[in-house]
Design a protein around this motif. Sequence first.
Motif, PDB file in Angstrom:
ATOM      1  N   ALA A 272      51.039 -23.777 -63.202  1.00  9.08           N
ATOM      2  CA  ALA A 272      50.376 -23.517 -61.924  1.00  9.08           C
ATOM      3  C   ALA A 272      50.290 -24.654 -61.381  1.00  9.08           C
ATOM      4  N   PRO A 273      50.597 -25.045 -60.031  1.00 13.96           N
ATOM      5  CA  PRO A 273      50.360 -26.434 -59.475  1.00 13.96           C
ATOM      6  C   PRO A 273      49.175 -26.877 -59.035  1.00 13.96           C
ATOM      7  N   GLN A 309      44.461 -17.747 -56.797  1.00 15.20           N
ATOM      8  CA  GLN A 309      45.118 -16.530 -57.081  1.00 15.20           C
ATOM      9  C   GLN A 309      46.045 -16.881 -58.431  1.00 15.20           C
ATOM     10  N   ASP A 310      46.345 -18.266 -58.484  1.00 14.05           N
ATOM     11  CA  ASP A 310      46.929 -18.734 -59.714  1.00 14.05           C
ATOM     12  C   ASP A 310      46.359 -18.464 -61.158  1.00 14.05           C
ATOM     13  N   GLN A 312      44.264 -15.949 -61.729  1.00 15.37           N
ATOM     14  CA  GLN A 312      44.202 -14.446 -61.702  1.00 15.37           C
ATOM     15  C   GLN A 312      45.639 -14.088 -62.206  1.00 15.37           C
ATOM     16  N   GLU A 313      46.651 -14.773 -61.638  1.00 13.38           N
ATOM     17  CA  GLU A 313      48.132 -14.419 -61.925  1.00 13.38           C
ATOM     18  C   GLU A 313      48.353 -14.915 -63.499  1.00 13.38           C
ATOM     19  N   GLY A 314      47.772 -16.030 -63.950  1.00 10.01           N
ATOM     20  CA  GLY A 314      48.085 -16.361 -65.133  1.00 10.01           C
ATOM     21  C   GLY A 314      47.360 -15.557 -66.170  1.00 10.01           C
ATOM     22  N   MET A 315      46.249 -14.803 -66.081  1.00 10.55           N
ATOM     23  CA  MET A 315      45.624 -13.943 -66.703  1.00 10.55           C
ATOM     24  C   MET A 315      46.262 -12.635 -66.924  1.00 10.55           C
ATOM     25  N   ALA A 316      46.675 -12.136 -65.489  1.00 11.56           N
ATOM     26  CA  ALA A 316      47.546 -10.990 -65.559  1.00 11.56           C
ATOM     27  C   ALA A 316      48.790 -10.983 -66.399  1.00 11.56           C
ATOM     28  N   ALA A 317      49.543 -12.231 -66.179  1.00 12.50           N
ATOM     29  CA  ALA A 317      50.832 -12.411 -66.727  1.00 12.50           C
ATOM     30  C   ALA A 317      50.460 -12.308 -68.248  1.00 12.50           C
ATOM     31  N   PHE A 318      49.523 -13.007 -68.854  1.00 16.96           N
ATOM     32  CA  PHE A 318      49.155 -13.035 -70.241  1.00 16.96           C
ATOM     33  C   PHE A 318      48.897 -11.634 -70.735  1.00 16.96           C
ATOM     34  N   ILE A 319      48.078 -10.674 -70.019  1.00 12.15           N
ATOM     35  CA  ILE A 319      47.792  -9.306 -70.618  1.00 12.15           C
ATOM     36  C   ILE A 319      49.081  -8.611 -70.364  1.00 12.15           C
ATOM     37  N   GLU A 320      49.987  -8.686 -69.505  1.00 11.40           N
ATOM     38  CA  GLU A 320      51.172  -7.958 -69.164  1.00 11.40           C
ATOM     39  C   GLU A 320      52.168  -8.604 -69.814  1.00 11.40           C
ATOM     40  N   LYS A 321      52.333  -9.381 -70.658  1.00  6.40           N
ATOM     41  CA  LYS A 321      53.173 -10.256 -71.576  1.00  6.40           C
ATOM     42  C   LYS A 321      54.526 -10.540 -70.746  1.00  6.40           C
ATOM     43  N   ARG A 322      54.463 -11.182 -69.526  1.00  3.91           N
ATOM     44  CA  ARG A 322      55.355 -11.467 -68.593  1.00  3.91           C
ATOM     45  C   ARG A 322      55.074 -12.994 -68.183  1.00  3.91           C
TER      46      ARG A 322
END
Length: 329
Positions: A272-273, A309-310, A312-322
């Motif tokens: 995440a930049p 937003q990054d 939130q994206e990091g958390m979502a990616a972790f939960i969705e395993k992507r």
Amino acid sequence: MSALLRRLPRIGNSSKTCLRLILRETREQTSAPTPRCGAGLCAGSLTAFSPAQSRGQHTEAVDPLEVDLRRLEGEDDGIVEVLMCRQKARNALGHMFVSQMRELVSSLSSDSAARVVVFRSLVPGVFCAGADLKERALMDHTESDLFVHGLRSLMTQIALLPMPTIAAVDGVAVGGGLELALACDLRTAASSAQMGLIETTRGLLPGAGGSQRLPRTIGITLAKELIFTGRCVGGLSALQMGLVNRSVDQNQTGDAAYREALSLAREILPQAPLAVRQAKEAMNRGVEVNISSAMAIERMCYAQVIPTQDRQEGMAAFIEKRPPRYTGK
């Protein structure tokens, strides 16, 4: 520390050898005109690129282009290269070189698309040969002091860039050349590279930040030894003392450190930049104060990434395993 120094490989008469090498290289002049970085390959470089990929505002410039910018594309989008190509003077820090470098660094300071910046040389066998001795010889005391103050300011500009910076040292980096590398966050070096703050061999001391950044990088005792003696060290010794992050054997094309810097940049690129930038801010500011103040700085920097937003994206990616897809927002 003494045990570490005993393990470091020594080079016989290295200070004198390094000084002779630099003086010879800064005196050398080629009969061919200085190649324009944006127009193609400088001698010894690996990757060709078109004028459209470099800074278009210099295409009509009368002065030769000594520093240029290249933005990588495709999967490397977000990696920006600062190209040093003062062919005749081995990237010596002359007026024009410094002016062009200052302009580029200033433009990068507000460039949100740049996630990692790599400083590299397109001149074979040299990263930066330090001061331009021919120009310096024409300056009086006042002019020399003002010019060195400008160099110090440039190195501070580089150090204050918000994104991670990497110096790819594929050859000689002495005096101001090493100070430029020290202003970067990370450094890669070819094992054959030679690095040193050799100013005491010329009756000077490091004046563009070297006397402050070298002790902060390798420790004050070892920094004093290198500065007092003016000794140069190779890439392996530099790695052992913590002067560089990675050292690799030089390759046939002479760009092994650049390739390693690019590999390192590619490791940083997916992160995440905004988080990376705030992490740099927290470390750079925190290391200069006491631990209590440093914790307060960390808290302020952490607060900056919470609403992004990054995150939130990091958390979502972790939960969705992507893998996360960061946008820098």
